[in-house]
Every structure is written in C-alpha cells, then in structure tokens.
Scaffold this motif. Sequence first.
Motif, PDB file in Angstrom:
ATOM      1  N   VAL A 184       0.863  -1.190   0.090  1.00 36.47           N
ATOM      2  CA  VAL A 184      -0.007  -0.014  -0.176  1.00 36.47           C
ATOM      3  C   VAL A 184       0.788   1.316  -0.130  1.00 36.47           C
ATOM      4  O   VAL A 184       1.582   1.430   0.954  1.00 36.47           O
ATOM      5  N   SER A 185       0.605   2.124  -1.121  1.00 40.47           N
ATOM      6  CA  SER A 185       1.501   3.321  -0.940  1.00 40.47           C
ATOM      7  C   SER A 185       0.965   4.175  -0.003  1.00 40.47           C
ATOM      8  O   SER A 185      -0.032   4.487   0.181  1.00 40.47           O
ATOM      9  N   ILE A 186       1.888   4.786   0.644  1.00 34.41           N
ATOM     10  CA  ILE A 186       1.719   5.956   1.655  1.00 34.41           C
ATOM     11  C   ILE A 186       2.422   7.312   1.254  1.00 34.41           C
ATOM     12  O   ILE A 186       3.602   7.185   0.808  1.00 34.41           O
ATOM     13  N   SER A 187       1.521   8.236   1.112  1.00 28.17           N
ATOM     14  CA  SER A 187       2.354   9.559   0.927  1.00 28.17           C
ATOM     15  C   SER A 187       2.645  10.309   2.099  1.00 28.17           C
ATOM     16  O   SER A 187       2.029  10.343   3.054  1.00 28.17           O
ATOM     17  N   LEU A 188       4.103  11.017   2.126  1.00 30.17           N
ATOM     18  CA  LEU A 188       4.373  11.662   3.140  1.00 30.17           C
ATOM     19  C   LEU A 188       4.568  12.976   2.900  1.00 30.17           C
ATOM     20  O   LEU A 188       5.204  13.517   1.674  1.00 30.17           O
ATOM     21  N   VAL A 189       4.362  13.860   3.674  1.00 27.32           N
ATOM     22  CA  VAL A 189       4.428  15.607   3.347  1.00 27.32           C
ATOM     23  C   VAL A 189       5.225  16.166   4.200  1.00 27.32           C
ATOM     24  O   VAL A 189       5.327  15.741   5.440  1.00 27.32           O
ATOM     25  N   GLN A 190       6.287  16.886   3.832  1.00 25.08           N
ATOM     26  CA  GLN A 190       7.285  17.573   4.477  1.00 25.08           C
ATOM     27  C   GLN A 190       7.127  19.028   4.264  1.00 25.08           C
ATOM     28  O   GLN A 190       7.323  19.305   3.026  1.00 25.08           O
ATOM     29  N   PHE A 191       6.924  19.646   5.298  1.00 23.24           N
ATOM     30  CA  PHE A 191       6.731  20.996   4.870  1.00 23.24           C
ATOM     31  C   PHE A 191       8.008  21.812   5.047  1.00 23.24           C
ATOM     32  O   PHE A 191       8.299  22.992   4.427  1.00 23.24           O
ATOM     33  N   ASN A 192       9.102  21.387   5.777  1.00 26.24           N
ATOM     34  CA  ASN A 192      10.454  22.069   5.901  1.00 26.24           C
ATOM     35  C   ASN A 192      11.467  21.426   5.029  1.00 26.24           C
ATOM     36  O   ASN A 192      11.402  20.103   4.873  1.00 26.24           O
ATOM     37  N   SER A 193      12.287  22.245   4.577  1.00 29.44           N
ATOM     38  CA  SER A 193      13.572  21.493   4.143  1.00 29.44           C
ATOM     39  C   SER A 193      14.506  21.789   5.208  1.00 29.44           C
ATOM     40  O   SER A 193      14.735  22.693   5.811  1.00 29.44           O
ATOM     41  N   VAL A 194      15.269  20.516   5.279  1.00 25.29           N
ATOM     42  CA  VAL A 194      16.504  20.508   6.289  1.00 25.29           C
ATOM     43  C   VAL A 194      17.970  20.202   5.887  1.00 25.29           C
ATOM     44  O   VAL A 194      18.070  19.366   4.898  1.00 25.29           O
ATOM     45  N   VAL A 195      18.936  20.765   6.300  1.00 26.50           N
ATOM     46  CA  VAL A 195      20.393  20.728   6.145  1.00 26.50           C
ATOM     47  C   VAL A 195      20.774  20.363   7.422  1.00 26.50           C
ATOM     48  O   VAL A 195      20.747  21.070   8.353  1.00 26.50           O
ATOM     49  N   GLU A 196      21.564  18.928   7.447  1.00 22.89           N
ATOM     50  CA  GLU A 196      21.905  18.489   8.646  1.00 22.89           C
ATOM     51  C   GLU A 196      23.336  18.739   8.728  1.00 22.89           C
ATOM     52  O   GLU A 196      23.987  18.913   8.141  1.00 22.89           O
ATOM     53  N   GLY A 197      23.700  19.448  10.017  1.00 20.58           N
ATOM     54  CA  GLY A 197      25.150  19.594  10.438  1.00 20.58           C
ATOM     55  C   GLY A 197      25.346  18.627  11.684  1.00 20.58           C
ATOM     56  O   GLY A 197      24.688  17.831  11.979  1.00 20.58           O
ATOM     57  N   GLU A 198      26.583  18.646  12.166  1.00 17.24           N
ATOM     58  CA  GLU A 198      27.033  17.864  13.324  1.00 17.24           C
ATOM     59  C   GLU A 198      26.426  18.454  14.621  1.00 17.24           C
ATOM     60  O   GLU A 198      26.945  19.573  15.074  1.00 17.24           O
ATOM     61  N   GLY A 199      25.531  17.828  15.145  1.00 17.25           N
ATOM     62  CA  GLY A 199      25.086  18.468  16.372  1.00 17.25           C
ATOM     63  C   GLY A 199      23.985  19.495  16.207  1.00 17.25           C
ATOM     64  O   GLY A 199      23.588  20.042  17.114  1.00 17.25           O
ATOM     65  N   PHE A 200      23.493  19.808  15.151  1.00 15.12           N
ATOM     66  CA  PHE A 200      22.589  20.833  14.785  1.00 15.12           C
ATOM     67  C   PHE A 200      22.053  20.576  13.130  1.00 15.12           C
ATOM     68  O   PHE A 200      22.466  19.867  12.783  1.00 15.12           O
ATOM     69  N   TYR A 201      20.899  21.475  13.024  1.00 14.30           N
ATOM     70  CA  TYR A 201      20.530  21.419  11.813  1.00 14.30           C
ATOM     71  C   TYR A 201      19.775  22.818  11.295  1.00 14.30           C
ATOM     72  O   TYR A 201      19.485  23.591  12.103  1.00 14.30           O
ATOM     73  N   VAL A 202      19.635  22.956  10.025  1.00 15.99           N
ATOM     74  CA  VAL A 202      18.934  24.289   9.675  1.00 15.99           C
ATOM     75  C   VAL A 202      17.558  23.984   8.910  1.00 15.99           C
ATOM     76  O   VAL A 202      17.809  22.961   8.108  1.00 15.99           O
ATOM     77  N   SER A 203      16.634  24.674   9.115  1.00 20.23           N
ATOM     78  CA  SER A 203      15.382  24.180   8.650  1.00 20.23           C
ATOM     79  C   SER A 203      14.609  25.473   8.020  1.00 20.23           C
ATOM     80  O   SER A 203      14.412  26.539   8.917  1.00 20.23           O
ATOM     81  N   HIS A 204      14.192  25.321   7.191  1.00 17.26           N
ATOM     82  CA  HIS A 204      13.610  26.609   6.207  1.00 17.26           C
ATOM     83  C   HIS A 204      12.032  26.035   6.085  1.00 17.26           C
ATOM     84  O   HIS A 204      11.691  24.842   5.915  1.00 17.26           O
ATOM     85  N   ASN A 205      11.188  26.987   6.414  1.00 20.79           N
ATOM     86  CA  ASN A 205       9.844  26.857   6.609  1.00 20.79           C
ATOM     87  C   ASN A 205       8.919  28.107   5.860  1.00 20.79           C
ATOM     88  O   ASN A 205       9.147  29.260   6.387  1.00 20.79           O
ATOM     89  N   ASP A 206       8.319  27.869   4.791  1.00 20.17           N
ATOM     90  CA  ASP A 206       7.779  28.585   4.073  1.00 20.17           C
ATOM     91  C   ASP A 206       6.157  28.199   4.221  1.00 20.17           C
ATOM     92  O   ASP A 206       5.170  28.806   3.505  1.00 20.17           O
ATOM     93  N   TYR A 207       5.848  27.658   4.977  1.00 26.06           N
ATOM     94  CA  TYR A 207       4.524  26.965   5.017  1.00 26.06           C
ATOM     95  C   TYR A 207       3.726  27.479   6.417  1.00 26.06           C
ATOM     96  O   TYR A 207       2.317  28.070   6.341  1.00 26.06           O
TER      97      TYR A 207
END
Length: 100
Positions: A13-36
């Motif tokens: 069964v196919s399942i759609s996943l919606v992701q509103f943020n784009s994420v760039v992973e760093g070591e011990g942190f990340y950057v998240s962009h949100n236009d939603y």
Amino acid sequence: MASVSTITPASGVSISLVQFNSVVEGEGFYVSHNDYDAAIYGGETTALVFGQMQAFYILNGDHRDAYSALVPAGFDACMAYFNANIELANKHSERPAQAI
C-alpha cells in the motif's frame, strides 16, 4: 512549499508523506527552512536548531544559501551568521546572550 514523497512498505500500500520544511543537517545541529507556517511565524523563516531541538534561532526570510555554505564549518559559524543578522530575528526566536 511542501514536498511529497511516496513510500511503499511490504504491504504494497503506497503512503504519501508530506514534509513542509527543508532541512540541512550539521554535526549536532540542523538548519530548517519553513515557508508553510506563515500564520504562526508571520512569514517565511529559516531556523538554526541546536542539538535535539534544545534551542531555535529563527531568522525571518530564506537564508538557506548562506547557511548551506556555513554548515560544513559547524554550529559556531552558523551562529555567527545568525548574530550578524540579529535584526532579522523572528519574534519566536531564542536570543543568544552573545548576540552582537
């Protein structure tokens, strides 16, 4: 803008996943962009997130290009960028003690 991915587990069964943020992973942190979530934040935002969501340093606007160039240099380099742009800090952002 939201991105949609589809996964198909063993059940077939196919399942759609919606992701509103784009994420760039760093070591011990990340950057998240949100236009939603503009209703919450007042517009498009980019967050520097420390650890396991222990601190959120949020700038108004799209800062993905600048942060993406800095992520390999580590959290301190990204934090310096946040501090250099503190006038763009979102009302929901944490404020570091060392902000310039």
